[in-house]
Design an enzyme around this catalytic site. Structure first.
Site, mmCIF file in Angstrom:
data_model
loop_
_atom_site.group_PDB
_atom_site.id
_atom_site.type_symbol
_atom_site.label_atom_id
_atom_site.label_comp_id
_atom_site.label_asym_id
_atom_site.label_seq_id
_atom_site.Cartn_x
_atom_site.Cartn_y
_atom_site.Cartn_z
ATOM 1 C CG ASN A 7 6.335 -5.131 8.018
ATOM 2 O OD1 ASN A 7 6.450 -4.562 7.365
ATOM 3 N ND2 ASN A 7 5.101 -5.797 8.375
ATOM 4 C CE1 TYR A 35 1.621 4.360 4.944
ATOM 5 C CE2 TYR A 35 2.149 4.793 2.753
ATOM 6 C CZ TYR A 35 2.375 4.115 3.074
ATOM 7 O OH TYR A 35 3.282 3.294 3.104
ATOM 8 C CB THR A 92 1.297 -5.722 0.477
ATOM 9 O OG1 THR A 92 1.211 -4.666 0.278
ATOM 10 C CG2 THR A 92 2.559 -6.181 0.242
#
Length: 254
Positions: free
Chosen positions: A88, A152, A187
């Site tokens: 993760n 990304y 997050t």
């Protein structure tokens, strides 16, 4: 439920966000959880919040192979097995390609992609013994492109296809490999985005369920993929996106 009683789960990036929520979910279901992150203080805080199960923390940079090997060795020394690996840990950088520095590019690749490779290779001998499973955190950015997120997108796209490749390679050995592909989730990584109400509204217009994702939304799906309920599921990149990927990209019409 105690679906993971007697099983050992490694969660990287467990100091916050999706990783922390995932560690909590597995612990509640009886797993022994190995929490891995760079920030020991965050790991300690998450560990203190766990309910049920055993746990240990290990500070490591998944981008560094030697630290990953030490982390796996520590987990085996403590619990003598590994049943689930949740890859993760991740980072992101944004901006036009011409403004993207080589160190920024390398940091994303080393953390998001190399980290998955290092952790998987290090844990695989134990996963082969236990006929365990691997769940990677990819992204909707790994199945479609974004503006100004080349590094990304490249890293998550690689994880998406690495998941498929490993599922094919390891299936005959009883090891399942899947990935979750979240959209915009609340997050630490998205904290700046959450503060931009205009941007949040644009996302809400595109997400049929009408809200931003929460870490627990993703953690619950990870737990499903690791469970016996998903025993015939492998090679899947599962969107956890509130319906975002159901769209063909065209705007809402009257």
């Amino acid at each position: 439920m105690a679906r993971f009683e007697g099983r050992v789960v490694i969660v990287t990036g467990a100091g916050s966000g999706i990783g922390a929520a995932t560690a909590r979910r597995f612990a509640r279901e009886g797993a022994s959880v190995v929490l891995v992150d760079l920030d020991q203080e965050k790991l300690n805080a998450v560990r203190a919040s766990l309910e049920g199960g055993q746990s240990m923390t290990h500070s490591a940079d998944v981008a560094k192979e030697v630290e990953v090997r030490a982390m796996v060795e520590s987990a085996i020394a403590r619990y003598e097995r590994i049943d689930v690996l949740v890859n993760n840990a991740g980072t992101v950088t944004t901006g036009p390609l011409l403004q993207l520095s080589t160190p920024e590019w390398r940091k994303v690749m080393e953390t998001d992609l190399d980290g998955v490779f290092f952790c998987t290779r290090a844990a695989l001998p134990e996963l082969l013994k236990s006929k365990g499973c691997i769940i990677n955190t990819s992204s909707v950015s790994g199945t479609g492109g974004d503006w100004n997120m080349a590094a990304y997108n490249a890293a998550k796209g690689a994880i998406t296809n690495l998941t498929r490749s490993l599922a094919m390679e390891l299936g005959e050995h009883g090891v399942r490999v899947n990935a979750v592909n979240p959209t915009f989730t609340a997050t630490g990584m998205t904290e700046d985005m959450l503060g931009d109400q205009e941007l949040v509204q644009k996302f809400l217009e595109r997400i049929p369920l009408g809200r931003i994702g929460q870490p627990e939304d993703v953690a619950d799906v990870i737990a499903f993929l690791a469970s016996e309920d998903a025993r015939f599921v492998t090679g899947v990149n599962l969107p956890v996106d509130g319906g975002l990927s159901a769209s063909n990209g065209q705007p809402r019409q009257a």
